[in-house]
Write an enzyme that holds these catalytic residues in place. Sequence first.
Site, mmCIF file in Angstrom:
data_model
loop_
_atom_site.group_PDB
_atom_site.id
_atom_site.type_symbol
_atom_site.label_atom_id
_atom_site.label_comp_id
_atom_site.label_asym_id
_atom_site.label_seq_id
_atom_site.Cartn_x
_atom_site.Cartn_y
_atom_site.Cartn_z
ATOM 1 N N TYR A 194 -1.993 -1.497 10.984
ATOM 2 C CA TYR A 194 -2.219 -1.990 9.618
ATOM 3 C C TYR A 194 -1.062 -1.592 8.708
ATOM 4 C CZ TYR A 194 -3.709 -1.466 4.781
ATOM 5 O OH TYR A 194 -3.732 -1.472 3.416
ATOM 6 N N LYS A 231 2.152 -3.819 6.666
ATOM 7 C CA LYS A 231 2.556 -3.754 5.252
ATOM 8 C C LYS A 231 4.060 -3.538 5.153
ATOM 9 C CE LYS A 231 -1.419 -4.488 3.422
ATOM 10 N NZ LYS A 231 -1.691 -5.808 2.860
ATOM 11 N N SER A 254 0.839 -1.191 0.000
ATOM 12 C CA SER A 254 0.000 0.000 0.000
ATOM 13 C C SER A 254 0.873 1.241 0.000
ATOM 14 C CB SER A 254 -0.869 -0.022 1.262
ATOM 15 O OG SER A 254 -1.410 1.253 1.502
HETATM 16 C C1 UD1 Z 1 -6.655 3.987 3.786
HETATM 17 C C2 UD1 Z 1 -5.256 3.569 4.098
HETATM 18 C C3 UD1 Z 1 -4.693 2.757 2.970
HETATM 19 C C4 UD1 Z 1 -5.608 1.593 2.681
HETATM 20 C C5 UD1 Z 1 -6.981 2.127 2.344
HETATM 21 C C6 UD1 Z 1 -7.960 0.991 2.054
HETATM 22 C C7 UD1 Z 1 -3.727 4.960 5.409
HETATM 23 C C8 UD1 Z 1 -3.035 6.265 5.496
HETATM 24 N N1 UD1 Z 1 -4.452 4.770 4.313
HETATM 25 O O1 UD1 Z 1 -6.574 4.941 2.736
HETATM 26 O O2 UD1 Z 1 -3.420 2.288 3.292
HETATM 27 O O3 UD1 Z 1 -5.076 0.842 1.622
HETATM 28 O O4 UD1 Z 1 -7.460 2.896 3.438
HETATM 29 O O5 UD1 Z 1 -8.329 0.322 3.202
HETATM 30 O O6 UD1 Z 1 -3.602 4.141 6.248
HETATM 31 N N2 UD1 Z 1 -13.045 10.375 3.656
HETATM 32 C C9 UD1 Z 1 -14.098 11.225 3.942
HETATM 33 N N3 UD1 Z 1 -15.266 10.681 4.408
HETATM 34 C C10 UD1 Z 1 -15.420 9.328 4.622
HETATM 35 C C11 UD1 Z 1 -14.345 8.473 4.330
HETATM 36 C C12 UD1 Z 1 -13.169 9.032 3.856
HETATM 37 O O7 UD1 Z 1 -13.993 12.435 3.774
HETATM 38 O O8 UD1 Z 1 -16.493 8.923 5.066
HETATM 39 C C13 UD1 Z 1 -11.793 10.940 3.135
HETATM 40 C C14 UD1 Z 1 -10.596 10.664 4.016
HETATM 41 O O9 UD1 Z 1 -10.448 11.639 4.984
HETATM 42 C C15 UD1 Z 1 -9.473 10.660 2.985
HETATM 43 C C16 UD1 Z 1 -10.138 10.153 1.703
HETATM 44 O O10 UD1 Z 1 -11.527 10.342 1.891
HETATM 45 O O11 UD1 Z 1 -9.026 11.958 2.781
HETATM 46 C C17 UD1 Z 1 -9.863 8.688 1.421
HETATM 47 O O12 UD1 Z 1 -10.158 7.932 2.584
HETATM 48 P P1 UD1 Z 1 -10.232 6.328 2.580
HETATM 49 O O13 UD1 Z 1 -11.108 5.879 1.485
HETATM 50 O O14 UD1 Z 1 -10.560 5.885 3.957
HETATM 51 O O15 UD1 Z 1 -8.762 5.873 2.190
HETATM 52 P P2 UD1 Z 1 -7.339 6.303 2.791
HETATM 53 O O16 UD1 Z 1 -7.454 6.760 4.179
HETATM 54 O O17 UD1 Z 1 -6.696 7.214 1.810
#
Ligand code: UD1
Length: 344
Positions: free
Chosen positions: A152, A156, A127
């Site tokens: 997590y 990795k 990742s």
């Molecule tokens: C995370 C993990 C990544 C993992 C992936 C899939 C980290 C830093 N990242 O990615 O390693 O492979 O999950 O499990 O550990 N967001 C919102 N509202 C929501 C959900 C998310 O605004 O309800 C935003 C988050 O703040 C972020 C973006 O959307 O900025 C992406 O979030 P998310 O889909 O959870 O993925 P990552 O955190 O990037």
Amino acid sequence: MAKKILVTGGTGFIGSHTTVELQLAGYEVVIIDNLSNSNREVLDGIEKITGIRPVFVEGDCTDINTLHKLFTENPGIDGIINFAASKAVGESVQKPIMYYRNNLNILLNLLELMPVYGVKGFVFSSSCTVYGEPDQNPITESAPTKKATSPYGATKQICEDIIADFIKSGAPIKAILLRYFNPIGAHPSAEIGELPNGVPQNLVPYLTQTAIGIRPMLNVFGNDYNTPDGFCIRDFINVVDLAKAHVKALERMLEDKSDEALEVFNIGTGNGLSVMQLITAFEKATGVKVPYKIVGRREGDIEQIWADPKRANEVLGWKAEETIEDTMLSAWKWQQRLRERGIM
Ligand code: UD1
């Protein structure tokens, strides 16, 4: 004779899409999955798309005897793609022992048995989380890895190191580490897709569940980041594109296209998109409005990260092809299919 590939976690989100692409490329697939975060119906979806039902073993890769039995009953496995792992960042903070035990034991068991059963190639699902907050974007594979912000992420990093050490010791295997950015979307047929357990933690499943009315509102975490529109930036990669990268990686190892025993590739589009740009892309592609509200930052979030996928493009011969609109449309079609099937 068709090459045989063991796909651990093959009924999961990325595993199922990769199984489809492997079968379409002529590989024979054996899946092992403990169904902890997926279900058997995924096999029907795979079969509907490719016309082939993969061999399925319900079992846990943390149990080495289960794996001995699998390799004995399915002789001649040429390669392994290891998707089986726990993957929820938040849960890993609550249950670190479970995460270390699960993710490390699965890897150790598989690596240990590869030479025993003559398995040559290993693809590991890594990742972009291994990079932490990048000093600059787009990020290349040579960028330093930084201390993980969750158990997590730590698993990795540790798994990457274990694979490297095993290869350094002269183990007769090859391995490719694929560092995924943010996998989203579903198969365009809507026969397979992402099926999160409970309340989704990731952006796109939360967004599609909100769009269809399961959730009242999408919470957008933070609009005060140091980015052009103030929202976090990610590299959202279509899951079918991502699946195809695994086929390329296996081909590279099994056809000896490289002299390197261990290689690392970023698997992303090379385009950074903000959370708000993604919501807009969804609305544009589907014509459906997503109710959202901007709330505070989520702890542990990286501000911005996107891939430099040049190595994958040039060395692996792989490139992301799907547009973000088609990808969002596929996620939406899948969410609607779940509704039709009465699942959600
Ligand atoms: C995370 C993990 C990544 C993992 C992936 C899939 C980290 C830093 N990242 O990615 O390693 O492979 O999950 O499990 O550990 N967001 C919102 N509202 C929501 C959900 C998310 O605004 O309800 C935003 C988050 O703040 C972020 C973006 O959307 O900025 C992406 O979030 P998310 O889909 O959870 O993925 P990552 O955190 O990037």
